[in-house]
Design an enzyme around this catalytic site. Structure first.
Site, PDB file in Angstrom:
ATOM      1  N   ALA B  20       0.829  -1.208   0.000  1.00 26.24           N
ATOM      2  CA  ALA B  20       0.000   0.000   0.000  1.00 26.24           C
ATOM      3  C   ALA B  20       0.856   1.247   0.000  1.00 26.24           C
ATOM      4  CB  ALA B  20      -0.950  -0.010   1.187  1.00 26.24           C
ATOM      5  N   ALA B  23       3.070   2.820  -5.368  1.00 31.55           N
ATOM      6  CA  ALA B  23       2.760   1.971  -6.527  1.00 31.55           C
ATOM      7  C   ALA B  23       1.495   1.165  -6.284  1.00 31.55           C
ATOM      8  CB  ALA B  23       3.938   1.044  -6.824  1.00 31.55           C
ATOM      9  N   HIS B 253      22.434   5.200  -0.414  1.00 33.79           N
ATOM     10  CA  HIS B 253      22.260   6.651  -0.445  1.00 33.79           C
ATOM     11  C   HIS B 253      23.478   7.268   0.223  1.00 33.79           C
ATOM     12  CE1 HIS B 253      20.687  10.654   0.206  1.00 33.79           C
ATOM     13  NE2 HIS B 253      19.677  10.373  -0.590  1.00 33.79           N
ATOM     14  N   ARG B 273      21.901  19.149  -0.671  1.00 31.05           N
ATOM     15  CA  ARG B 273      22.993  19.458  -1.590  1.00 31.05           C
ATOM     16  C   ARG B 273      22.517  20.293  -2.764  1.00 31.05           C
ATOM     17  NH1 ARG B 273      24.519  14.045  -3.084  1.00 31.05           N
ATOM     18  NH2 ARG B 273      22.879  13.318  -1.706  1.00 31.05           N
ATOM     19  N   LEU B 435       9.571   8.139  -7.225  1.00 24.51           N
ATOM     20  CA  LEU B 435       8.180   8.564  -7.030  1.00 24.51           C
ATOM     21  C   LEU B 435       7.427   8.579  -8.353  1.00 24.51           C
ATOM     22  CD1 LEU B 435       8.228  11.351  -4.275  1.00 24.51           C
ATOM     23  CD2 LEU B 435       7.716   8.937  -4.059  1.00 24.51           C
TER      24      LEU B 435
END
Lengths: 355, 669
Positions: B20, B23, B253, B273, B435
């Site tokens: 949920a 997507a 990351h 950044r 996203l």
């Protein structure tokens, strides 16, 4: 290196439970949720607790720490005294499932009852134009992470299950406020809806919700109060009051301020001539009976009547004819205190036993 | 034996969406819009999905801030970021459809930050040539999930009006975990799982399942991912006969918090950044200038002065190297720390405090400021942050058909979207592309699952025996009391993956990891969970471990096999990119209980898409023969144009008119 700290954590389920003592190692820079995780990994593997992001972004790990509703991931251990026993309990307003996990479905039900965003009919996707200043007001409320701390702290429902059906709570007041302030929302009766269906009138602005909000949303100042003020503007218009002083009830043509301003007002007109959640002056038999039985926040009391105007559309009034030097009572000058008990929207905690 | 006494709640749906997050919700919306009875299954409460963690924004070439942006540029950036290993068709669809998906969100009630002329504002981000990320401060993921959640609620309100019940056509099963997909032959017939709250079992009979379960980060010690990210969808797909690709590519990351320890791993958004934040080592040196790889040298500034000018004048200056793709920045930080120039907590400094006025920082990065203040009592407007690489995203995932999102392999009726699917991002994902990926492929998966249901002649049936097996497997950890504590096993798994299959990989370590994973497999098979079935996190973890383990095996095997460094896969023993390896996808499948690894050629990129790149850039990625082919095509093209021009000129001359030459010239242009 870590130090040993004392914890009392509520363990149990819907059938009951109690606080259990734990001594846990705590390291520098940790938060309460870390301690819960350490307990799960060591002596209490089945200790139930919701969590997700552990970064104050998802609003899952809501719990009451020393009685204060907080996010476990944002309660830094450094904020407690070294020798302090830290008590962790589940959210009090919602039924316990197990340990620190509560059944928060109340909130999701209220969310479903709150009318959704109504897109403007004439705008295609991609054609929406809004100014930053205009979206910022709603954006503040959209920061909400739905941790429901404001819901659990709200005294209207915290110890009053019976108020739950009629009261949506701060989370959904700011949802209504957010949509009300949305520059392109096509629905125009958000405030009236909040007043008549969400129970906005119950809130007496103790600001507890704002105090516990981990996102620092000014729930009361920026959400609830503006909504109330605008509802009040319409409902408690002094002109309305004046009209009712000049004409006796029943003589004035039956125009209702609320419904006049917003034809889409949610509640249908009651046979007695509209409804009004004001505490005073009910003359409706049905609502009298309801009041006798205790709490029914939907009981119907008469609406204020609209002012009568002369042919020019103005009030037939000058300062000279005004009979007092001071401002009128905000409760209406025909209301005297104390109010008769049957006109009060109040339920005694033990009244159910009496019946 | 247990089954005869076990109560199982049964439901019938057309489409079951597992997951949920962005997507999953977008897929469910699409399926419901297509008239399908849809169930959404969420491991957490509705609206708590990991999507809320996405901060920077959603990449879509709307061109609101720089009108030169368009889908071709976005496509190029995506392919470049993924080091050309992307499934080109997915990257193309993504770049083309993302703007529409973002605009759609506004009709659901989303409130993005605005430009001066009232359009959706877009911000700069690592790897994107133009400002491209639609955003809401630094809480874009929350906005996205809330918007989709509220859209679903609004559809439920419609259903309440027309059918009398909110749940008539779309229902959310929150705090529910699926442990097994059930098949009828090679077709999906349903899904089996349990309510976390009560421990009661639940069976969905449905001909189509959309997997949108997110990633695998929970198998790592330092991760930005929540407990939900246990690779459930990857494992469910494998067991149902689907395949996984690119599992060796994990994105670390570059800037996760490294202090305080309790929040180790939590992300500091790249927008810090993008808005002027710089990376410094313990000597105070702005070190990123030393780590610009040749492939990127042309686009990045060489001096601090030029880099600083870029923030206000991006058209005439090159970007600061802090905005290199994530893998490059992560590797750079890793090298600095290894060289002894790190902070005490093992990271580097990310400094925005000395670069922007405090008020501006609070306005541009409100939730970042709030997060650091609240979680660590660090004021980012006053002091630098301590950051280091954290396991963030898995590029690899279920191998899908790019157009329909249907899983490859032997299974039918299975679809995947979002992080759980593979191919779109190649070897490295650009920030902001996830996203938009969720929205584009969520919609596609939901739509195509609905079409698949329509085309079925008969509904597949769930066999009783498969349900019985699923019940036994689920209950097993509760019935054993001799096995190990699931938390210990999880820690051991995280240690193996973090230490041996982490950001920098070596052959002997990967072999060692595979050995340890095999041992862990035996131990996980015997795991036992104390307590009962009601909201028992120990039991839940015991069941998740099985998924984490098989996915970790895929990653380790693929990482051992791929002898090159590319994007999210860095081999110390093979430190460079090898064009031959670019042509190969590593595909994992399950053979009985063991992971099988195959090589599969990458689909060939269409010529008109290839022509969007300079030859010089292609030369960095393509093999000599591919380049030769490209040159031959280009030569043929040029020859064709020339021939056409010559023919036109000839015709014009024949007609004896001056205007004819002009026409030919026009055609040539």
């Amino acid at each position: 290196m870590g130090t040993k700290r004392q914890f009392r954590i509520w363990r149990g389920d819907a059938d009951g439970g109690d606080l259990q003592d734990y001594t846990v190692e705590v390291n520098e820079g940790e938060v309460v949720l870390d301690v819960i995780h350490r307990l799960q990994a060591t002596e209490a593997p089945d200790l139930a607790c919701r969590w997700n992001c552990k970064a104050g972004k998802c609003g899952s790990c809501s719990m009451e720490i020393n009685g204060m509703p907080k996010l476990g991931c944002m309660a830094r251990m450094s904020t407690f005294e070294e020798n302090e026993t830290i008590t962790v309990t589940p959210l009090r307003t919602f039924p316990v499932i197990r340990d620190l996990v509560t059944d928060v479905s109340f909130n999701y039900e209220k969310a479903r009852e709150t009318p959704a965003f109504a897109p403007p009919a004439d705008l295609a996707p991609g054609d929406y134009r809004m100014q930053q200043v205009d979206v910022e007001r709603s954006q503040e409320f959209r920061k909400c992470i739905e941790c429901f701390l404001c819901q659990t702290v709200c005294h209207v429902i915290r110890d009053h299950d019976e108020n739950k059906p009629a009261f949506s709570g701060p989370r959904y007041f700011i949802r209504a406020a957010e949509l009300d302030m949305h520059p392109l929302d096509a629905k125009s009766d958000r405030k009236e809806y909040a007043q008549s269906e969400q129970g906005l009138g119950f809130c007496n602005i103790t600001k507890c919700c704002t105090e516990v909000c981990p996102e620092h949303i000014k729930i009361t100042d920026n959400g609830i109060i503006p909504m109330k003020e605008r509802v009040v503007d319409r409902r408690y218009d002094p002109l309305v009051w004046l009209g009712s002083k000049i004409f006796r009830r029943g003589q004035v043509p039956q125009t209702f301020v609320t419904s006049e301003h917003s034809p889409g007002a949610v509640r249908s007109h009651a046979p007695s001539g509209g409804t009004h959640s004001h505490a005073g002056g009910s003359h409706d038999v049905k609502s009298e009976t309801q009041a006798q039985q205790g709490v029914n926040w939907h009981r119907e009391v008469p609406k204020p009547t609209a002012p009568a105007v002369d042919a020019s559309g103005r009030l037939p009034l000058t300062e000279l004819t005004f009979d007092r030097a001071a401002a009128p009572s905000p409760f209406g000058d025909d209301v005297t205190f104390p109010l008769p008990p049957e006109h009060l929207n109040f339920a005694h905690p033990e009244q159910d036993e009496k019946h | 034996m247990t089954t005869t006494t076990t109560r199982i709640e049964r439901h019938h749906y057309d489409v079951v969406v597992i997951g949920a997050g962005g997507a999953g919700l977008r897929a469910a919306i699409e399926a419901r819009l297509a008239g399908k009875k849809t169930a959404i299954i969420s491991k957490s409460l509705f609206g708590k999905a990991h999507t809320v963690m996405a901060e920077g924004g959603a990449a879509a070439a709307m061109g609101n801030v720089n009108s030169r942006d368009n889908w071709q540029v976005h496509f190029r950036d995506t392919m470049r970021g993924g080091k050309f290993l992307n499934n080109f068709r997915m990257a193309e669809l993504h770049a083309k459809e993302a703007p529409q998906r973002i605009w759609e969100l506004e009709t659901y009630g989303a409130l993005f930050d605005r430009t001066k002329d009232g359009k959706i504002s877009q911000r700069n981000f690592g790897g994107h040539e133009y400002p491209r990320l639609a955003h809401v401060g630094d809480r874009t993921g929350l906005e996205l999930i809330r918007t989709l959640q509220q859209k679903i609620v609004s559809m439920q309100q419609e259903d309440k009006r027309t059918h009398g019940s909110y749940d008539a056509r779309i229902r959310v099963f929150d705090e529910t975990t699926i442990t097994e997909l059930l098949l009828d032959g090679d077709r999906v017939a349903g899904a089996f799982g349990y309510y976390r709250e009560s421990g009661e079992f639940i069976l969905f009979e449905a001909p189509a399942v959309v997997l949108a379960t997110g990633g695998v980060g929970r198998s790592y010690k330092v991760t930005s991912n929540s407990w939900e990210y246990t690779g459930d969808g990857h494992a469910l797909a494998l067991r149902a006969g689907a395949t996984l690709i690119n599992m060796e590519f994990l994105q670390f990351h570059p800037t996760g918090m490294v202090w305080p320890p309790s929040v180790k791993g939590i992300l500091v958004t790249e927008s810090v950044r993008g808005d002027g934040g710089i990376l410094k080592n313990s000597e105070g040196k702005r070190f990123m200038f030393d780590y610009v790889p040749d492939v990127f040298r042309k686009q990045y500034a060489e001096t601090e002065e030029e880099a600083d000018r870029w923030y206000t004048d991006p058209d005439n200056n090159r970007r600061p190297p802090e905005l290199l793709p994530r893998d490059e920045v992560a590797r750079a930080i890793n090298s600095e720390v290894k060289a002894g120039r790190g902070t005490p907590a093992g990271g580097v400094f990310l400094d925005i405090a000395s670069r922007l006025p405090a008020e501006e920082i609070r306005r541009r990065l409100p939730s970042m400021h709030h997060q650091f203040k609240g979680l660590a009592d660090v004021d980012i407007t006053k002091e630098p942050m301590e950051v280091g690489p954290t396991c963030h995203y898995v590029m690899g995932g279920i191998e899908v058909d790019p157009d329909s999102s249907a899983a490859y392999g032997s299974v039918r009726g299975l679809f995947a979207a979002g992080e759980v699917s593979g191919g779109m991002h190649g070897s490295n994902r650009l920030g902001g592309n996830s996203l938009s990926d969720l929205l584009v492929f969520g919609k596609r998966a939901g739509g195509h699952a609905s079409t698949y249901v329509d085309q079925l002649a008969a509904r597949p049936r769930v066999a009783v025996s498969t349900v019985e097996t699923a019940v036994e497997t689920a209950l097993a950890p509760l019935q054993r009391d001799t096995g190990e504590n699931p938390y210990t096993l999880q820690q051991d798994l995280q240690a193996v993956m973090g230490d041996l299959v982490g950001i920098i990989r070596r052959e002997n370590e990967l072999e060692d990891a595979l050995g340890r994973l095999a041992e862990l497999r035996e131990r996980v098979a015997k795991v036992s969970a104390a307590g009962g079935r009601r909201y028992n996190p120990g039991w839940h973890l015991a069941l998740d471990l099985r998924n984490m383990l098989v996915v970790s095996e895929c990653t380790a095997k693929a990482a051992l096999e791929r002898r090159e460094s590319r994007g999210g896969h860095t081999r110390e023993d093979f430190p460079t990119m090898d064009p031959q390896w670019r042509r190969i996808n590593l595909v994992c499948s399950l053979e009985g209980d063991t992971v099988r690894l195959d090589r599969k050629p990458l689909p060939k990129i269409r010529t008109e898409l290839l022509n969007l790149f300079d030859r010089a850039e292609l030369a960095k990625y393509l093999t000599d023969e591919e380049l030769a082919e490209f040159d031959a095509l280009a030569a043929a093209d040029a020859a064709a144009t020339e021939a056409a021009a010559a023919a036109a000129t000839a015709a014009a001359t024949a007609a004896g008119a001056d205007t004819g030459a002009g026409a030919a010239e026009k055609e040539n242009r």
